[in-house]
Design a protein around this motif. Sequence first.
Motif, PDB file in Angstrom:
ATOM      1  N   ASN B   6       0.802  -1.235   0.000  1.00 24.29           N
ATOM      2  CA  ASN B   6       0.000   0.000   0.000  1.00 24.29           C
ATOM      3  C   ASN B   6       0.830   1.277   0.000  1.00 24.29           C
ATOM      4  O   ASN B   6       0.291   2.357  -0.258  1.00 24.29           O
ATOM      5  CB  ASN B   6      -0.936  -0.013   1.203  1.00 24.29           C
ATOM      6  N   THR B   9       0.815   1.906  -3.873  1.00 24.62           N
ATOM      7  CA  THR B   9      -0.518   2.408  -4.187  1.00 24.62           C
ATOM      8  C   THR B   9      -1.497   1.577  -3.366  1.00 24.62           C
ATOM      9  O   THR B   9      -1.266   0.377  -3.162  1.00 24.62           O
ATOM     10  CB  THR B   9      -0.844   2.315  -5.694  1.00 24.62           C
ATOM     11  N   THR B  10      -2.543   2.202  -2.867  1.00 26.35           N
ATOM     12  CA  THR B  10      -3.469   1.425  -2.042  1.00 26.35           C
ATOM     13  C   THR B  10      -4.382   0.571  -2.920  1.00 26.35           C
ATOM     14  O   THR B  10      -4.760   0.950  -4.022  1.00 26.35           O
ATOM     15  CB  THR B  10      -4.345   2.330  -1.152  1.00 26.35           C
ATOM     16  N   LYS B  13      -9.479  -0.332  -3.613  1.00 29.00           N
ATOM     17  CA  LYS B  13     -10.072   0.979  -3.366  1.00 29.00           C
ATOM     18  C   LYS B  13     -11.495   0.782  -2.829  1.00 29.00           C
ATOM     19  O   LYS B  13     -12.161  -0.212  -3.152  1.00 29.00           O
ATOM     20  CB  LYS B  13     -10.150   1.788  -4.659  1.00 29.00           C
ATOM     21  N   ARG B 175      -3.217   9.631   6.115  1.00 23.82           N
ATOM     22  CA  ARG B 175      -2.790   8.736   7.201  1.00 23.82           C
ATOM     23  C   ARG B 175      -2.376   9.482   8.456  1.00 23.82           C
ATOM     24  O   ARG B 175      -2.280   8.910   9.537  1.00 23.82           O
ATOM     25  CB  ARG B 175      -1.604   7.876   6.730  1.00 23.82           C
ATOM     26  N   LYS B 194      -2.717   6.927  -3.063  1.00 26.15           N
ATOM     27  CA  LYS B 194      -2.195   6.155  -1.928  1.00 26.15           C
ATOM     28  C   LYS B 194      -3.166   6.274  -0.750  1.00 26.15           C
ATOM     29  O   LYS B 194      -4.241   5.702  -0.799  1.00 26.15           O
ATOM     30  CB  LYS B 194      -0.774   6.607  -1.602  1.00 26.15           C
ATOM     31  N   GLY B 195      -2.786   7.013   0.266  1.00 25.06           N
ATOM     32  CA  GLY B 195      -3.629   7.082   1.461  1.00 25.06           C
ATOM     33  C   GLY B 195      -4.946   7.813   1.266  1.00 25.06           C
ATOM     34  O   GLY B 195      -5.788   7.804   2.167  1.00 25.06           O
ATOM     35  N   TYR B 197      -6.840   7.038  -1.372  1.00 23.53           N
ATOM     36  CA  TYR B 197      -7.637   5.979  -2.025  1.00 23.53           C
ATOM     37  C   TYR B 197      -8.142   6.334  -3.424  1.00 23.53           C
ATOM     38  O   TYR B 197      -9.062   5.681  -3.927  1.00 23.53           O
ATOM     39  CB  TYR B 197      -8.830   5.579  -1.147  1.00 23.53           C
ATOM     40  N   GLU B 275      -3.692   1.433  11.257  1.00 27.21           N
ATOM     41  CA  GLU B 275      -2.499   1.043  10.488  1.00 27.21           C
ATOM     42  C   GLU B 275      -1.303   0.826  11.420  1.00 27.21           C
ATOM     43  O   GLU B 275      -0.509  -0.098  11.206  1.00 27.21           O
ATOM     44  CB  GLU B 275      -2.185   2.094   9.425  1.00 27.21           C
ATOM     45  N   SER B 353      -2.733  -1.039   4.639  1.00 32.73           N
ATOM     46  CA  SER B 353      -3.725   0.037   4.582  1.00 32.73           C
ATOM     47  C   SER B 353      -4.783  -0.304   5.635  1.00 32.73           C
ATOM     48  O   SER B 353      -4.761  -1.388   6.244  1.00 32.73           O
ATOM     49  CB  SER B 353      -4.378   0.164   3.202  1.00 32.73           C
TER      50      SER B 353
END
Lengths: 72, 371
Positions: B6, B9-10, B13, B175, B194-195, B197, B275, B353
Motif C-alpha cells: 500500500n 498504491t493502495t 479501493k 494517514r 495512496k492514502g 484511495y 495502520e 492500509s
Amino acid sequence: MTCLITMRSETYALRAERVLKNRGISAKKIKLDGEYSLRGCSYGIQLDCRNRAVALSVLNEINLPYSDIRSL
Amino acid sequence: MIYLDNAATTFPKPRSVSVAFNNAVRLYGGNPGRSSHYLSRQAARIVYETREEIASLFDGQPESVVFTLNATYALNIAINALRKKNGLVLISNFEHNAVLRPVAYGGEYEVFDASGSDDEVITAFTSALAFKPSLVVCNHISNLCGKVLPVERIGKICHDNRIPFIIDASQSAGRRCLSLRETYADAICAPGHKGLYGAQGSGFVIFADKYREGASELFPFVHGGNGVNSLEQFMPDFLPERFEGGTLPTPAIAALCAGIGEVKRITVPNIEYLENALGRRLTEGLSVIRGVTVYGNYGGGTVLFNVDGQSSENVARQLDDNGICVRSGYHCCPLGHRTLNTPQGGAVRASVSVFNTKYDIDRLLTVLNKK
C-alpha cells in the motif's frame, strides 16, 4: 436587473458561486461572452443587482479577487 | 490475494471510488474549464469540489490546489517554482527519488540526518542550515520504514529563517493530520492514489495562501492551454491555472474526491491508529522469526526487512507464490536504504492500509516462518 462580476477563472467563479450560495445569495457561474473577456476565455458570476453590495462584501471578506462589475 | 504494497498504491479501493471514476467516464465526460455546455460544467464542478475537499484536509484554500498526475509531478512543480536560481536545497536522508532527482538535476543540494529522535533530527537540521539553503524539502513519512519527520518543528524553523519549505506527503496524506498553517509549509505535495484511495493518475500540490497573490514569481513547469485568458501568450499569473496546462484527468480527480470522502468517514486518527496496530503486529511478529532483520523500527504501517541468505527479490517472489503482494528492491529511495544500511539488493517492504486485517499479517508471518 442582473449584474455580472468577472472572476479570474472558472475555479474562482465556482468558489464565488459556492460561497455566496452558502450566505443565501443566489449566483450563477457563467462563461463570459467575448465582449467581456478581452484576454480570452473568462468566467464570472451572474446575480441580482440588489445583492451586489453584499456579494462584493462577502468576496472581499474571503479575499477572493474579482475584476469587473457590470449591470446587464 | 493479500495486498501489502500500500505504500506503492493502495488496493483495494473503496467501492465509492470506482463508482465515482465510472460515473465521470459515463455521465460527465466533458472537458472541465473549456466549454459552457452541461457536460463540461459538470466535469468542472467535480474538479472544483475535489479542490474543496483537499483544501479542507490540509487547511488551505481551494484555488491553491494544483492538480497533477501524481506526487512526482507535484514535487517537480513545487521544487521548480520555489527554488532560487543557483540556490542550495536541503533535503533529508530519507527522501524518495521524486525529491532527490529534481533537486539534484537543478543544482546543489545537501542532506541532513533524519534517522534519530525528533530532537536529534532538529539538531541535525539546524546544523545543516549552515549550508544556507534557499529551499528545504522533506517527506512527512518515509516510504521505506514509516519514520515520521517532525515537519511542524522543521517548518517553524524554516519560517523563522525565511526559507521556503515543501512537504512530500506521499505516505502521510490521509494517514496523518497535516496542516499548511501548522507546518508553515509553502507547499504540500501528495499523490491521490495512496492514502487518499483515489485512482492512479491523480496528485496535487496545495500552496500556502500567500502564493494565491504572488504566483507570478513562480516558474511554471508545464505550459499550455487551460481555458483561461486564452488570447495571452503566457500562463496565467495566478493559482491554480498557472500550473495546470492541458486537460485534467477528470475521472481520476472524481475518484480522488470519493476517496477523500472515505478518509473523512473513517477519520485520519482512526486510520493512523488502525495502520499502526497492524504495523506493530507485523514488526513484532517478524522480530521473533529467526534470520529476519527489521530495518529502522519506527512504527507505522510500513515495515522493511530481509531474510538471511535470501535476496529481497527471492523473498518477494515466494510471498507472491503464496498470494501475498509486497515490494522488494530499493523502493526508489537510495538515500533511505543507505541510511538504514540495507545490503546490496535492498530489502522487502510490507505496507498496510486500513483495509488490511490481522489475518493478512499473520498469513505473511506464517509463510515466512515456514522458510
